[in-house]
Design a protein around this motif. Structure first.
Motif, PDB file in Angstrom:
ATOM      1  N   GLU A   1       0.812  -1.218   0.000  1.00 25.77           N
ATOM      2  CA  GLU A   1       0.000   0.000   0.000  1.00 25.77           C
ATOM      3  C   GLU A   1       0.850   1.276   0.000  1.00 25.77           C
ATOM      4  O   GLU A   1       0.543   2.228  -0.710  1.00 25.77           O
ATOM      5  CB  GLU A   1      -0.926  -0.011   1.232  1.00 25.77           C
ATOM      6  N   MET A   2       1.912   1.289   0.807  1.00 24.58           N
ATOM      7  CA  MET A   2       2.770   2.481   0.852  1.00 24.58           C
ATOM      8  C   MET A   2       4.230   2.054   0.915  1.00 24.58           C
ATOM      9  O   MET A   2       4.603   1.226   1.738  1.00 24.58           O
ATOM     10  CB  MET A   2       2.449   3.337   2.077  1.00 24.58           C
ATOM     11  N   LEU A   3       5.020   2.656   0.061  1.00 23.19           N
ATOM     12  CA  LEU A   3       6.457   2.387   0.025  1.00 23.19           C
ATOM     13  C   LEU A   3       7.195   3.691   0.312  1.00 23.19           C
ATOM     14  O   LEU A   3       6.861   4.728  -0.273  1.00 23.19           O
ATOM     15  CB  LEU A   3       6.842   1.847  -1.360  1.00 23.19           C
ATOM     16  N   THR A   4       8.167   3.631   1.212  1.00 22.21           N
ATOM     17  CA  THR A   4       8.924   4.828   1.575  1.00 22.21           C
ATOM     18  C   THR A   4      10.407   4.541   1.392  1.00 22.21           C
ATOM     19  O   THR A   4      10.905   3.545   1.911  1.00 22.21           O
ATOM     20  CB  THR A   4       8.647   5.205   3.051  1.00 22.21           C
TER      21      THR A   4
ATOM     22  N   SER B   1      -1.222   2.052  -5.204  1.00 15.36           N
ATOM     23  CA  SER B   1      -0.146   2.106  -4.211  1.00 15.36           C
ATOM     24  C   SER B   1       0.530   3.472  -4.253  1.00 15.36           C
ATOM     25  O   SER B   1       0.712   4.047  -5.326  1.00 15.36           O
ATOM     26  CB  SER B   1       0.923   1.038  -4.497  1.00 15.36           C
ATOM     27  N   LEU B   2       0.933   3.967  -3.089  1.00 16.72           N
ATOM     28  CA  LEU B   2       1.616   5.256  -3.014  1.00 16.72           C
ATOM     29  C   LEU B   2       3.081   5.019  -2.653  1.00 16.72           C
ATOM     30  O   LEU B   2       3.397   4.122  -1.881  1.00 16.72           O
ATOM     31  CB  LEU B   2       0.963   6.137  -1.949  1.00 16.72           C
ATOM     32  N   CYS B   3       3.940   5.845  -3.229  1.00 18.04           N
ATOM     33  CA  CYS B   3       5.366   5.711  -2.951  1.00 18.04           C
ATOM     34  C   CYS B   3       5.983   7.078  -2.674  1.00 18.04           C
ATOM     35  O   CYS B   3       5.760   8.028  -3.417  1.00 18.04           O
ATOM     36  CB  CYS B   3       6.065   5.058  -4.151  1.00 18.04           C
TER      37      CYS B   3
ATOM     38  N   LEU C   1       4.492  -0.720   3.714  1.00 19.68           N
ATOM     39  CA  LEU C   1       3.295  -1.075   4.476  1.00 19.68           C
ATOM     40  C   LEU C   1       2.360  -1.839   3.564  1.00 19.68           C
ATOM     41  O   LEU C   1       2.113  -1.426   2.424  1.00 19.68           O
ATOM     42  CB  LEU C   1       2.585   0.188   4.978  1.00 19.68           C
ATOM     43  N   GLY C   2       1.838  -2.930   4.063  1.00 20.45           N
ATOM     44  CA  GLY C   2       0.884  -3.711   3.296  1.00 20.45           C
ATOM     45  C   GLY C   2      -0.250  -4.174   4.176  1.00 20.45           C
ATOM     46  O   GLY C   2      -0.272  -3.891   5.377  1.00 20.45           O
TER      47      GLY C   2
ATOM     48  N   ARG D   1      -0.290   5.875  11.532  1.00 17.71           N
ATOM     49  CA  ARG D   1      -1.157   4.815  11.007  1.00 17.71           C
ATOM     50  C   ARG D   1      -1.993   4.245  12.149  1.00 17.71           C
ATOM     51  O   ARG D   1      -1.452   3.882  13.185  1.00 17.71           O
ATOM     52  CB  ARG D   1      -0.309   3.687  10.397  1.00 17.71           C
TER      53      ARG D   1
ATOM     54  N   LEU E   1      -7.627   1.702  -0.417  1.00 19.82           N
ATOM     55  CA  LEU E   1      -7.074   0.358  -0.641  1.00 19.82           C
ATOM     56  C   LEU E   1      -7.543  -0.648   0.398  1.00 19.82           C
ATOM     57  O   LEU E   1      -7.380  -1.845   0.217  1.00 19.82           O
ATOM     58  CB  LEU E   1      -5.537   0.423  -0.590  1.00 19.82           C
TER      59      LEU E   1
ATOM     60  N   MET F   1      -0.755  10.381   1.250  1.00 16.69           N
ATOM     61  CA  MET F   1       0.542  11.036   1.415  1.00 16.69           C
ATOM     62  C   MET F   1       0.385  12.514   1.103  1.00 16.69           C
ATOM     63  O   MET F   1      -0.264  12.873   0.112  1.00 16.69           O
ATOM     64  CB  MET F   1       1.570  10.439   0.450  1.00 16.69           C
TER      65      MET F   1
ATOM     66  N   GLN G   1       2.461  10.767   6.063  1.00 23.08           N
ATOM     67  CA  GLN G   1       1.739   9.645   5.482  1.00 23.08           C
ATOM     68  C   GLN G   1       0.800   9.028   6.508  1.00 23.08           C
ATOM     69  O   GLN G   1       1.134   8.888   7.674  1.00 23.08           O
ATOM     70  CB  GLN G   1       2.658   8.620   4.828  1.00 23.08           C
TER      71      GLN G   1
END
Lengths: 333, 333, 333, 333
Positions: free
Chosen positions: A144-147, A221-223, A242-243, D151, D197, D212, D226
């Motif tokens: 879901e979110m990649l940082t 998905s957000l990055c 995050l997943g 979160r 999501l 984000m 985020q």
């Protein structure tokens, strides 16, 4: 036994030479460099021959593969020459700073059908590799979110900045490649925001030293990527995903495990200073992968298109900054 | 609603009073102290009555239980009086510094059949409690080595040392109780080694400030305890168990989670200063256990014998030091 | 250029050979092994010559130094021969399992005046080295308590146990050397307690697999060492020192920095499996030290006496177990 | 002694009531709630009076201050009434979901001149408070990049989502306030990207669950926030600041310090489940600040304008999403 010609005997070239020497399946046959002395020094150390002209090495049919570790602006010509000579190619990143020239190089590679590998070394870092393996195996389900946080210990000199292609093409390109690799799908929207806060000469060169990028993929998905040219505590390289089933993190190594507990605080070590230390193992593993794949007839894991797409995203970041707007990117590969 | 009389309105007495007030099932009815002002202050805050003589509180049939938080040398007399008055008893550790007097107190408690609890607060620390639960549930299989590290932030004043009973009876007694609780069997051999390194007045008082104890159980498990009267970085309380299936650790809390990454190091916070901060939750949970067990007719989890056995081990440590030899301890409870 | 003869081409010998090859100042000239094939394989890889008899290598006046990496029971004879041949000596630990034979070897070394180094590799681990440097520079002031935890991932096979000399001479000898190095003074009292809890065949061989040792120095510092032949989570190597100004710790490395945060817990990586991984850098640094010191005419940092004293302490531990009493050790070196 | 009326006896109201009771300088005098039973229960526990109508409490001149912990849509009316009755006001966040109504409330507060506090509890978390103190004291020099990760453990029910005002006004508003507080200057540009999501019903309600935001200040500092409505490993609350002299981080607490080292990994505890556990101390400290400031005639540290500006940023995020473009924000306060 794979016979390799190395183009470029500078800092990175020397690392690749040592890693070829360490391998069981390959040996260094030729070394070239603009400095004959530099070429000679590396050649002597590993029982290779120093030659003045890459063409001489390419003309030797005993040579199976080349490693291109010369300055960026020489990459495309060497790629074309090596492709025509039917040598497998390991090219340091970036392929070129100009997308058009990258496309020309890729066309030539495709035409000749030679194996081609771009040196995105971070994919071979043991921690990032494990991270990717777990992520792609579904350890946290849908991503879901990649940082991605990437900060150099300090800004390069003015001369480097001026020929670097700028922060997005020179530095963030690594993170943009990491993002594509980890996301498992192409970003389709990108927004960039940046400042020059560290060194005035960076701004004078039309560049930035502090930047944030947000991307979105087709699946939603957000990055987030953030870069800085200065982290006084050392080279800072972290990723986090995050997943639906949890979070994966890969953090920094420390120089040692020593901790000092005092009257005022608990002190531990900083991360290693810079990329040669942090990615020592990654450099070793990427050369091993290149050699093993060629010897075993297997596919190389980083393609010319990977080199191209990272540059496309870097260009999009520059456009976003210029237009002060998000940029839509075609998801077609 | 449990009606409680508190004997001793000092630092620990006040903590117990606040935790009684916070509970749903009990209230403070009487407070006594050698200082009438101190007793009055605590009594007013919680709607209780300050009385000069514990006997007055014990004479009130409405009183169900007593909390003994007065100086150690008053414990035994208060235990005997409370037992005869048929009140449930919560007694701060140690029961007494003299094993004979402890036995007299226990005999009286057994005779009267009143519930009795010794305030070994560490057993109620959330981390240590979780550690024990996992250990006893077999998380690491057969326990092979247990390590207990316990260090005070700084030595107490000379006056305290002189009446404390010494490091083993005053400080290590907590760790000896922890050891028995965690080992799940009695130590049968104990060797102690100690020094006076921190404060000369401690040595002049015939005491030590730095000590190591090694114990062995009938099943062959080994246990190491180390104590110091000074850890300038704060109150250091850790336990570690090695077993056939792995290791359990319970470490220190930190004051905050803030980290500062600088040019020279990564700094994080020290542990909380001392036991009032570290064991704030443990004090709350032990009173809650005492009240809940009494209200629910359940067994108290720390017995008079636990208080006695810890003292037996402390005595063994003193004997070991005096004889410069390991001491055999009867494993019978 | 230092010319080196390697005696023993097994696992450790191969590591030393690779590290000699990597150095700028030395090269491998001869390799011997009971297996001619093993010797040949290592010799070929590094351009050396395989010879059947160490005497042949010692007879070559071009050889400056030897590395003794053959089985323990061959060490003393090789040391004597090398000393007589005036070669500098790098000897793997332990020098021998028998103190008398160690003394004979040392006498010969002293007589010949050749440089001698015992391979206590842990002193060259970057974390332990930093720890020692800070400790000896006074970072925590007077050292009061030293704790050394050392656990193998799993017990060796029965055949190894039977010739190993037992846990104290084979395994704890490393920690006893670390203790002497870090304490900066000799232990004068030692008490050992041990059990056989892991493998019955270890007990049948008269050995133990779980052990604790407590030592005291003349200045009153206390030292605790604990060993286990089994830590299922990997090779566990930690040290901790408490002093008047604080605490130093050096903990375990982890395989990667990846963390997985899930519904049930936060999972991170285990330590590297065993000593070849954990001490890879230490092996590299000890050979570099040996070569650099010889080339520069500097003193070697680990002496024959260090090898001897560690064995003296291991013998004391065995005596303590046998007599069930602490053992007094002469502090004279 | 400060006399306080509490409006709202739900979950948050009960926490505030307990914290008022714990303080030395204040007592609860009235409690109101739409449920007379709920009001009565809280009132009884703390010796207060349950009244049906807030007006009754406001009419009592003995009341010095009110705590507004009722549903969001009742805040503005209660603020206006309390302001006219000249009571100091503690209002839970958000003041209102509608900026116009917020402005009306603020106008009334300013007119009456009563002290006003918005319950942005995170500013009182010990770790975040320490972080802010060090940051504002210059520990890392000029702030260049600020990262806030927040979160929730899991999405709220559909009914809550529908009246919540959406992720930006309901959840990110905390982080937007943190950003303003930590940055020390107003953001002047904001870009938001978001997805649904996690739960389809969130999207159906026109809301997002994964978001984000990137902001830039006048001085060029960049800030990334985020949010996710789901982190199965628990409530995830972290901040990180990069500056010219280093980095500050404040991470998650864990439930206990227990670690389990097994054959497969090292396991430690998750963060506390949700905000009541994580911010227990923060809730205590914000009430203590409110009471202490009023008693001492000092300024409250969180103002009505802070409540308003956070909402302005949340509105900007919604606009950015709608227009798919960055939004320029006036930096005037």
């Amino acid at each position: 036994m794979l016979e390799i010609a190395l183009f470029g005997a500078g800092r990175i070239g020397q690392i690749h030479a040592a890693n070829v020497a360490r391998s069981e399946g390959a040996r260094l046959r030729y070394v070239t460099d603009v400095s004959p002395e530099a070429a000679q020094r590396v050649a002597s150390k590993y029982g290779a021959e120093a030659v003045a002209d890459p063409a001489a090495a390419l003309a030797d049919t005993a040579v199976d593969a080349v490693i291109i570790a010369s300055p960026t602006n020489t990459h495309v010509d060497l790629i074309i020459a090596a492709a025509r000579a039917k040598k497998a190619i390991f090219c340091e990143k970036p392929i070129d700073l100009d997308l058009l020239r990258v496309d020309i190089a890729i066309a030539e590679v495709n035409l000749s059908g030679v194996p081609f590998f771009v040196g995105f070394n971070r994919r071979f870092d043991p921690s990032f590799d494990r991270f990717a393996t777990e992520l792609h195996a579904g350890a946290i389900g849908k991503l879901e979110m990649l940082t991605i946080i990437s900060r150099d210990p300090g800004p390069p000199p003015r001369a480097y900045i001026e020929v670097s292609g700028g922060l997005f093409r020179d530095m963030m390109i690594h993170d943009l490649d990491m993002a594509r690799w980890l996301l498992g799908e192409e970003p389709i929207e990108l927004f960039a925001s940046a400042s020059c806060l560290i060194e005035p000469f960076i701004g004078q060169a039309g560049d930035v030293d502090t930047a944030m990028v947000t991307m979105k993929t087709a699946s939603g998905s957000l990055c987030h990527i953030q870069n800085s040219r200065r982290a006084v505590y050392g080279y800072d390289q972290r990723i986090e995903a995050l997943g639906e089933k949890g979070m994966l993190q890969a953090g920094n190594w420390r120089e040692t495990t020593v901790e000092r507990w005092t009257k005022t605080s608990v002190e531990s070590d900083k991360p290693p200073l810079f990329f040669l230390e942090r990615y020592e193992t990654a450099y070793r593993r990427e050369i091993a992968h290149f050699i093993d794949a060629l010897l075993g007839g297997k596919k190389l894991s980083v393609t010319a298109n990977d080199g191209r797409r990272a540059l496309v995203l870097a260009e999009a970041a520059l456009t976003s900054i210029a237009k002060k707007a998000p940029v839509i990117i075609s998801g077609e590969r």
